[in-house]
Design a protein around this motif. Structure first.
Motif, PDB file in Angstrom:
ATOM      1  N   ILE A  51       0.862  -1.182   0.000  1.00 20.20           N
ATOM      2  CA  ILE A  51       0.000   0.000   0.000  1.00 20.20           C
ATOM      3  C   ILE A  51       0.894   1.227   0.000  1.00 20.20           C
ATOM      4  CG2 ILE A  51      -0.225  -0.023   2.534  1.00 20.20           C
ATOM      5  CD1 ILE A  51      -3.062   1.169   2.081  1.00 20.20           C
ATOM      6  N   ILE A  52       0.571   2.167  -0.881  1.00 16.04           N
ATOM      7  CA  ILE A  52       1.400   3.346  -1.060  1.00 16.04           C
ATOM      8  C   ILE A  52       0.591   4.584  -0.723  1.00 16.04           C
ATOM      9  CG2 ILE A  52       2.729   4.713  -2.719  1.00 16.04           C
ATOM     10  CD1 ILE A  52       3.322   2.174  -4.246  1.00 16.04           C
ATOM     11  N   PHE A  53       1.119   5.405   0.182  1.00 13.45           N
ATOM     12  CA  PHE A  53       0.489   6.674   0.529  1.00 13.45           C
ATOM     13  C   PHE A  53       1.282   7.804  -0.115  1.00 13.45           C
ATOM     14  CE2 PHE A  53      -0.897   3.943   4.055  1.00 13.45           C
ATOM     15  CZ  PHE A  53      -2.261   4.175   4.013  1.00 13.45           C
ATOM     16  N   ALA A  54       0.614   8.589  -0.941  1.00 11.17           N
ATOM     17  CA  ALA A  54       1.256   9.686  -1.656  1.00 11.17           C
ATOM     18  C   ALA A  54       0.644  11.010  -1.240  1.00 11.17           C
ATOM     19  CB  ALA A  54       1.104   9.498  -3.169  1.00 11.17           C
ATOM     20  N   GLY A  55       1.495  12.036  -1.150  1.00 10.64           N
ATOM     21  CA  GLY A  55       1.006  13.381  -0.885  1.00 10.64           C
ATOM     22  C   GLY A  55       0.780  14.128  -2.176  1.00 10.64           C
ATOM     23  N   VAL A  56       0.467  15.422  -2.069  1.00 10.74           N
ATOM     24  CA  VAL A  56       0.120  16.208  -3.263  1.00 10.74           C
ATOM     25  C   VAL A  56       1.319  16.919  -3.855  1.00 10.74           C
ATOM     26  CG1 VAL A  56      -2.229  16.539  -2.419  1.00 10.74           C
ATOM     27  CG2 VAL A  56      -0.497  18.280  -1.915  1.00 10.74           C
ATOM     28  N   GLY A  57       2.500  16.770  -3.236  1.00  9.59           N
ATOM     29  CA  GLY A  57       3.713  17.411  -3.737  1.00  9.59           C
ATOM     30  C   GLY A  57       4.551  16.454  -4.557  1.00  9.59           C
ATOM     31  N   ASN A  58       5.807  16.847  -4.795  1.00 10.21           N
ATOM     32  CA  ASN A  58       6.665  16.020  -5.637  1.00 10.21           C
ATOM     33  C   ASN A  58       7.063  14.710  -4.965  1.00 10.21           C
ATOM     34  OD1 ASN A  58       6.551  17.698  -7.824  1.00 10.21           O
ATOM     35  ND2 ASN A  58       8.486  18.733  -7.402  1.00 10.21           N
ATOM     36  N   PHE A 129       5.111  13.289   2.550  1.00  8.83           N
ATOM     37  CA  PHE A 129       5.880  14.540   2.562  1.00  8.83           C
ATOM     38  C   PHE A 129       7.342  14.239   2.277  1.00  8.83           C
ATOM     39  CE2 PHE A 129       2.474  15.521   5.725  1.00  8.83           C
ATOM     40  CZ  PHE A 129       1.878  16.579   5.049  1.00  8.83           C
ATOM     41  N   GLY A 130       8.031  15.228   1.700  1.00  8.60           N
ATOM     42  CA  GLY A 130       9.465  15.113   1.453  1.00  8.60           C
ATOM     43  C   GLY A 130      10.250  16.105   2.285  1.00  8.60           C
ATOM     44  N   THR A 131      11.363  16.566   1.731  1.00  7.51           N
ATOM     45  CA  THR A 131      12.250  17.478   2.462  1.00  7.51           C
ATOM     46  C   THR A 131      11.733  18.905   2.497  1.00  7.51           C
ATOM     47  OG1 THR A 131      13.556  17.886   0.461  1.00  7.51           O
ATOM     48  CG2 THR A 131      14.290  16.101   1.918  1.00  7.51           C
ATOM     49  N   GLY A 132      10.687  19.192   1.743  1.00 10.47           N
ATOM     50  CA  GLY A 132      10.190  20.569   1.694  1.00 10.47           C
ATOM     51  C   GLY A 132       9.211  20.931   2.798  1.00 10.47           C
ATOM     52  N   LEU A 133       8.925  20.003   3.703  1.00 10.02           N
ATOM     53  CA  LEU A 133       7.963  20.280   4.769  1.00 10.02           C
ATOM     54  C   LEU A 133       8.456  21.428   5.647  1.00 10.02           C
ATOM     55  CD1 LEU A 133       5.320  19.197   6.104  1.00 10.02           C
ATOM     56  CD2 LEU A 133       6.800  17.853   7.616  1.00 10.02           C
ATOM     57  N   SER A 134       7.573  22.395   5.898  1.00  5.30           N
ATOM     58  CA  SER A 134       7.988  23.597   6.649  1.00  5.30           C
ATOM     59  C   SER A 134       7.156  23.835   7.904  1.00  5.30           C
ATOM     60  CB  SER A 134       7.893  24.834   5.738  1.00  5.30           C
ATOM     61  OG  SER A 134       6.572  25.006   5.272  1.00  5.30           O
ATOM     62  N   ARG A 135       6.110  23.034   8.134  1.00  2.86           N
ATOM     63  CA  ARG A 135       5.284  23.228   9.332  1.00  2.86           C
ATOM     64  C   ARG A 135       4.863  21.875   9.892  1.00  2.86           C
ATOM     65  NH1 ARG A 135       2.157  24.428   4.881  1.00  2.86           N
ATOM     66  NH2 ARG A 135       0.211  23.248   4.660  1.00  2.86           N
ATOM     67  N   SER A 138      -0.562  18.205  10.428  1.00  2.00           N
ATOM     68  CA  SER A 138      -1.862  18.276  11.092  1.00  2.00           C
ATOM     69  C   SER A 138      -2.928  17.695  10.161  1.00  2.00           C
ATOM     70  CB  SER A 138      -2.199  19.729  11.458  1.00  2.00           C
ATOM     71  OG  SER A 138      -2.259  20.531  10.284  1.00  2.00           O
ATOM     72  N   GLY A 139      -4.175  17.697  10.637  1.00  5.38           N
ATOM     73  CA  GLY A 139      -5.304  17.297   9.803  1.00  5.38           C
ATOM     74  C   GLY A 139      -5.233  15.864   9.337  1.00  5.38           C
ATOM     75  N   ILE A 140      -5.710  15.642   8.117  1.00  3.90           N
ATOM     76  CA  ILE A 140      -5.829  14.289   7.601  1.00  3.90           C
ATOM     77  C   ILE A 140      -4.466  13.629   7.437  1.00  3.90           C
ATOM     78  CG2 ILE A 140      -5.859  15.035   5.180  1.00  3.90           C
ATOM     79  CD1 ILE A 140      -7.746  12.061   6.831  1.00  3.90           C
ATOM     80  N   ALA A 141      -3.419  14.411   7.119  1.00  6.67           N
ATOM     81  CA  ALA A 141      -2.080  13.836   6.996  1.00  6.67           C
ATOM     82  C   ALA A 141      -1.621  13.253   8.330  1.00  6.67           C
ATOM     83  CB  ALA A 141      -1.091  14.883   6.503  1.00  6.67           C
ATOM     84  N   ALA A 142      -1.885  13.968   9.418  1.00 10.68           N
ATOM     85  CA  ALA A 142      -1.527  13.471  10.747  1.00 10.68           C
ATOM     86  C   ALA A 142      -2.311  12.205  11.075  1.00 10.68           C
ATOM     87  CB  ALA A 142      -1.782  14.552  11.800  1.00 10.68           C
ATOM     88  N   ASP A 143      -3.574  12.163  10.668  1.00 12.69           N
ATOM     89  CA  ASP A 143      -4.394  10.980  10.914  1.00 12.69           C
ATOM     90  C   ASP A 143      -3.825   9.760  10.180  1.00 12.69           C
ATOM     91  OD1 ASP A 143      -6.160  12.450  12.469  1.00 12.69           O
ATOM     92  OD2 ASP A 143      -7.486  12.907  10.779  1.00 12.69           O
ATOM     93  N   VAL A 144      -3.400   9.956   8.941  1.00 13.76           N
ATOM     94  CA  VAL A 144      -2.838   8.843   8.159  1.00 13.76           C
ATOM     95  C   VAL A 144      -1.524   8.364   8.779  1.00 13.76           C
ATOM     96  CG1 VAL A 144      -1.859   8.171   5.927  1.00 13.76           C
ATOM     97  CG2 VAL A 144      -3.957   9.532   6.008  1.00 13.76           C
ATOM     98  N   ILE A 158      10.067   7.156   1.426  1.00 11.69           N
ATOM     99  CA  ILE A 158      10.736   7.689   0.250  1.00 11.69           C
ATOM    100  C   ILE A 158      11.448   8.992   0.609  1.00 11.69           C
ATOM    101  CG2 ILE A 158      10.392   8.610  -2.073  1.00 11.69           C
ATOM    102  CD1 ILE A 158       7.994   6.746  -2.356  1.00 11.69           C
ATOM    103  N   ASP A 159      12.745   9.007   0.540  1.00 15.89           N
ATOM    104  CA  ASP A 159      13.644  10.140   0.800  1.00 15.89           C
ATOM    105  C   ASP A 159      13.760  10.475   2.277  1.00 15.89           C
ATOM    106  OD1 ASP A 159      15.574  11.886  -0.052  1.00 15.89           O
ATOM    107  OD2 ASP A 159      14.179  13.493  -0.537  1.00 15.89           O
ATOM    108  N   VAL A 160      12.644  10.840   2.941  1.00 12.76           N
ATOM    109  CA  VAL A 160      12.631  11.045   4.392  1.00 12.76           C
ATOM    110  C   VAL A 160      11.288  10.552   4.928  1.00 12.76           C
ATOM    111  CG1 VAL A 160      14.194  13.046   4.392  1.00 12.76           C
ATOM    112  CG2 VAL A 160      11.716  13.406   4.192  1.00 12.76           C
ATOM    113  N   PRO A 161      11.240  10.100   6.168  1.00  8.68           N
ATOM    114  CA  PRO A 161       9.936   9.762   6.741  1.00  8.68           C
ATOM    115  C   PRO A 161       9.032  10.997   6.758  1.00  8.68           C
ATOM    116  CG  PRO A 161      11.719   8.897   8.095  1.00  8.68           C
ATOM    117  CD  PRO A 161      12.346   9.821   7.103  1.00  8.68           C
ATOM    118  N   SER A 162       7.811  10.853   6.349  1.00  6.71           N
ATOM    119  CA  SER A 162       6.893  11.991   6.286  1.00  6.71           C
ATOM    120  C   SER A 162       6.724  12.629   7.654  1.00  6.71           C
ATOM    121  CB  SER A 162       5.528  11.548   5.747  1.00  6.71           C
ATOM    122  OG  SER A 162       5.633  11.206   4.388  1.00  6.71           O
ATOM    123  N   GLY A 163       6.913  13.950   7.697  1.00  2.00           N
ATOM    124  CA  GLY A 163       6.832  14.679   8.953  1.00  2.00           C
ATOM    125  C   GLY A 163       8.187  15.023   9.535  1.00  2.00           C
TER     126      GLY A 163
END
Length: 500
Positions: A51-58, A129-135, A138-144, A158-163
């Motif tokens: 199962i693959i979880f993808a965000g809306v960024g690169n 999320f990747g390396t560009g996370l700046s905050r 929260s929200g649905i991403a935190a729930d996942v 992928i690249d870094v753990p999300s968050g």
């Protein structure tokens, strides 16, 4: 290998696209393909359900390319878009269209009810999320992320753990089993406080432009085998014990003279020509019988050192192991520091004495190597709120006194005031009694051979770690002891010098 900030990595990505005349989609494909190769080598069974979880960024775009590659290879794949925003990057949106066109099972997650049950899947791939996370997440991403962390599944990020923030403290992120990072290491992946997020860290080459990487300025590096190979001096055919340096190891007290024996053995095994152990009287018979290759000098003290006095002229000195904190011993060390300017490594009780008398730090010869474990470091620099503050405080101490600190840990850091070298060798097997004594002996042996202090620290730490890497093939990490480190120093050298 350079460790860069997230902003520098973005610049290298952009320069790669410009200089090599490729599209951002092509660079994304390179990254996803490198991840895919790692994944298929680790999970060879094509029946593995993913199962693959993808965000809306690169980073989400990378995840979707991975989904396509794994699906084509025959893996059971389901992709989920974590829609924490309705603003998709262009490359991510492109790969959503490709996923749909290729009929790969795909759904959006807009609220908690959309989060799937993870129990049917073997592996989770995290690309939210990747390396560009700046905050903070929260929200649905935190729930996942919470659902992923509670699943008990193997998680490959992928690249870094999300968050995970690449350049500052992280409180909440995916707890990955493996992190597959893209070509340029990120400091956050090697910090003790992030160990619960990163899991095993693997670096994969994605074809970033080498000139762009070379132009990026940094003072933080990941030490690799190739770099240590280049630092090693050749062993002359005409070498003899008089040309290979003389190391003096000072320490020991009643019941703790074994530490001096370990350090002395390690110094000699690391290649110096001669080693002398300086101990209280109680320790001399033991080292003379247990380690006949060493010369021994006895202090006037019967059970602890009272006066450090000798006539020989060593090329390097290691001091502190098993020495104790007796006032007479402390004063003897103070007088020693006032009189001697020989290249020096300080460990264990030598560090604790300096912590009790911080004004004595000014007596240390320039380039002295200090080898504290976390508690010893805390006594020297005070408490820290996170690993980034710890690094800054350690750099300040190194700069103030012109010393080098080896901050011991899973990824030991060599901090010399100007640069930071993160060590990449070693396993948890090294968490054993006497391991630090051996390391100080190795570093002292290298100093005696004429290596510059920074080089001696880097080589010593890397060799020390390599012994555990090598011995792991035949000695279980739980059964590994300090003597095993010493016995494998030669094997570590052989591995370093082996022609590829």
């Amino acid at each position: 290998m350079k460790i860069l900030t997230s902003e520098q990595i973005r610049k290298v990505d952009a320069e790669t696209i410009t200089r090599e005349g490729i599209s951002s989609l092509e660079l994304m494909k390179r990254a996803a393909t490198a991840f895919y190769r790692f994944f298929t080598e680790k999970y060879t069974d094509r029946n593995t359900s993913v199962i693959i979880f993808a965000g809306v960024g690169n980073n989400g775009g990378d995840a979707l390319v991975v989904a396509r590659l794994l699906y084509k290879a025959g893996y059971s794949v389901k992709a989920y878009m974590v829609e924490f925003s309705n603003r998709y990057t262009e490359d991510c949106a492109h790969n959503i269209r490709r996923v749909k066109a290729e009929n790969i099972p795909y759904k959006k997650i807009l609220n908690k009810e959309d989060i799937p049950d993870l129990s049917p899947f073997d592996v989770v791939i995290d690309g939210i999320f990747g390396t560009g996370l700046s905050r903070e997440v929260s929200g649905i991403a935190a729930d996942v992320i919470t659902r992923i962390n509670e699943s008990g599944k193997e998680v490959v990020s992928i690249d870094v753990p999300s968050g995970l923030f690449p350049d500052r403290k992280t409180e909440f992120a995916v707890k990955a089993t493996e992190t597959v990072t893209f070509q340029i290491p990120k400091l956050a992946l090697y910090l003790p406080e992030n160990a619960g997020f990163t899991g095993n860290v693997r670096i994969v080459n994605i074809g970033l432009n080498q000139e762009a990487i070379a132009e990026a300025e940094t003072d933080i590096y990941l030490t690799e085998k190739r770099e240590i190979c280049n630092l090693l001096k050749p062993l002359s055919k005409f070498a003899h014990k008089g040309t290979q340096g003389h190391a003096l190891i000072i320490g020991g007290s009643l019941g703790k003279c074994g530490s001096v024996s370990l350090a002395s053995k390690a110094a000699l095994k690391t290649g110096c020509g001669l080693v002398t152990a300086y101990l209280p009287k109680c320790g001399v018979p033991a080292i003379q019988s247990g380690f006949p290759e060493a010369m021994a000098l006895e202090d006037e003290g019967e059970e602890h050192i009272r006066s450090i006095d000798y006539d020989l002229k060593p090329d390097a000195i290691g001091i502190g192991m098993g020495m104790g904190l007796h006032e007479e011993t402390a004063q003897a060390m103070c007088q020693f520091l006032q009189q001697k300017r020989t290249p020096l490594a300080v460990d264990a009780d030598g560090l604790n004495i300096l912590s009790r008398h911080p004004d004595w730090l000014g007596l240390l010869p320039a380039g002295t190597i200090l080898t504290p474990h976390p508690k010893e470091l805390q006594r020297m620099i005070g408490e820290w709120c996170d690993d980034y503050e710890k690094i800054e405080k350690t750099k300040a101490l190194a700069n103030r006194y012109g010393v080098i600190l080896v901050v011991k840990g899973a990824y030991s850091m060599i901090i010399d005031g100007e640069k930071i070298y993160v060590n990449s060798s070693g396993t948890p097997a090294l968490a054993t009694a006497g391991s630090g004594d051996v390391l100080t002996g190795m570093i002292t042996g290298l100093l005696a051979q004429g290596y510059k202090p920074s080089e001696a620290a880097r080589i010593g730490v890397f060799l020390h770690g390599m012994t555990a890497d090598i011995a792991g093939e035949c000695i279980h990490p739980r059964s590994f002891v300090a003597s095993d480190i010493i016995e494998n120093i030669g094997n570590a050298y052989r591995s370093l010098e082996k022609k590829n």
